[in-house]
Design a protein around this motif. Structure first.
Motif, mmCIF file in Angstrom:
data_model
loop_
_atom_site.group_PDB
_atom_site.id
_atom_site.type_symbol
_atom_site.label_atom_id
_atom_site.label_comp_id
_atom_site.label_asym_id
_atom_site.label_seq_id
_atom_site.Cartn_x
_atom_site.Cartn_y
_atom_site.Cartn_z
ATOM 1 N N TYR A 1 0.834 -1.194 0.000
ATOM 2 C CA TYR A 1 0.000 0.000 0.000
ATOM 3 C C TYR A 1 0.866 1.241 0.000
ATOM 4 O O TYR A 1 1.972 1.252 0.530
ATOM 5 C CB TYR A 1 -0.877 0.023 1.248
ATOM 6 N N ALA A 2 0.318 2.303 -0.548
ATOM 7 C CA ALA A 2 0.957 3.599 -0.397
ATOM 8 C C ALA A 2 0.875 4.007 1.076
ATOM 9 O O ALA A 2 -0.082 3.658 1.773
ATOM 10 C CB ALA A 2 0.246 4.631 -1.268
ATOM 11 N N ASP A 3 1.874 4.738 1.523
ATOM 12 C CA ASP A 3 1.891 5.152 2.927
ATOM 13 C C ASP A 3 0.637 5.919 3.305
ATOM 14 O O ASP A 3 0.156 5.830 4.432
ATOM 15 C CB ASP A 3 3.123 6.019 3.196
ATOM 16 N N SER A 4 0.100 6.672 2.366
ATOM 17 C CA SER A 4 -1.058 7.522 2.648
ATOM 18 C C SER A 4 -2.331 6.739 2.949
ATOM 19 O O SER A 4 -3.280 7.299 3.499
ATOM 20 C CB SER A 4 -1.311 8.466 1.468
ATOM 21 N N THR B 1 -7.725 -1.814 2.357
ATOM 22 C CA THR B 1 -7.364 -3.221 2.274
ATOM 23 C C THR B 1 -7.708 -3.749 0.890
ATOM 24 O O THR B 1 -8.847 -3.590 0.436
ATOM 25 C CB THR B 1 -8.116 -4.052 3.327
ATOM 26 N N ILE B 2 -6.729 -4.360 0.249
ATOM 27 C CA ILE B 2 -6.949 -4.954 -1.063
ATOM 28 C C ILE B 2 -7.126 -6.458 -0.898
ATOM 29 O O ILE B 2 -6.486 -7.082 -0.048
ATOM 30 C CB ILE B 2 -5.783 -4.626 -2.027
ATOM 31 N N SER B 3 -8.009 -7.021 -1.698
ATOM 32 C CA SER B 3 -8.241 -8.460 -1.640
ATOM 33 C C SER B 3 -8.700 -8.943 -3.014
ATOM 34 O O SER B 3 -9.037 -8.134 -3.881
ATOM 35 C CB SER B 3 -9.293 -8.798 -0.585
ATOM 36 N N ASN C 1 -11.617 2.444 4.226
ATOM 37 C CA ASN C 1 -12.219 2.875 5.483
ATOM 38 C C ASN C 1 -11.633 4.211 5.911
ATOM 39 O O ASN C 1 -10.576 4.632 5.424
ATOM 40 C CB ASN C 1 -11.989 1.839 6.565
ATOM 41 N N SER C 2 -12.313 4.858 6.840
ATOM 42 C CA SER C 2 -11.843 6.133 7.392
ATOM 43 C C SER C 2 -11.446 7.096 6.277
ATOM 44 O O SER C 2 -10.361 7.696 6.312
ATOM 45 C CB SER C 2 -10.662 5.894 8.336
#
Length: 126
Positions: free
Chosen positions: A60-63, A69-71, A84-85
């Protein structure tokens, strides 16, 4: 013919969630890497996340770490991005991309990908 279709975008408020889907066809899904990218108005396209389907490896990118979440669902040849968020700075057009990526340097770089879907717009209001 390789096809990717991103969907699931929409308008949400800060702190809410969205799940994007990337539905694919026309290639051996498990042999590929699927990436999510985004482009905000006036900004360059940036890598958000990727998944190596067979191995299940992700990054993931830090941001977005800790929020996204990737799936993948191999039976449906579909990759998901659970977001999320959400923050206003997540507002962008989100694209999914695919590549066999036999060799690579950084799967979060868009030059690594040959196949792209159309984008889906995510708007996060403050």
């Amino acid at each position: 013919e390789v096809q990717l279709q991103a969907s699931g975008g929409g308008l949400v408020q800060t702190g809410e969630s969205l799940r994007l889907s990337c539905t694919t066809s026309g290639f051996p899904f498990e042999d590929f890497v699927i990436g999510w990218f985004r482009q905000a108005p006036g900004k360059e396209r940036e890598g958000v996340s990727y998944i190596m389907i067979r191995e299940g490896s992700t990054d993931y990118a830090d941001s977005v770490k800790g929020r996204f979440t990737i799936s993948s669902d191999k039976a449906k040849s579909t990759v998901y991005l659970q977001m999320n968020s959400l923050k206003p700075e997540d507002t962008a057009i989100y694209y999914c991309a695919a590549d066999r990526m036999s060799t690579y340097v950084d799967p979060l770089d868009d030059y690594e990908y040959d196949y792209w879907g159309q984008g889906t717009l995510v708007t996060v209001s403050s």
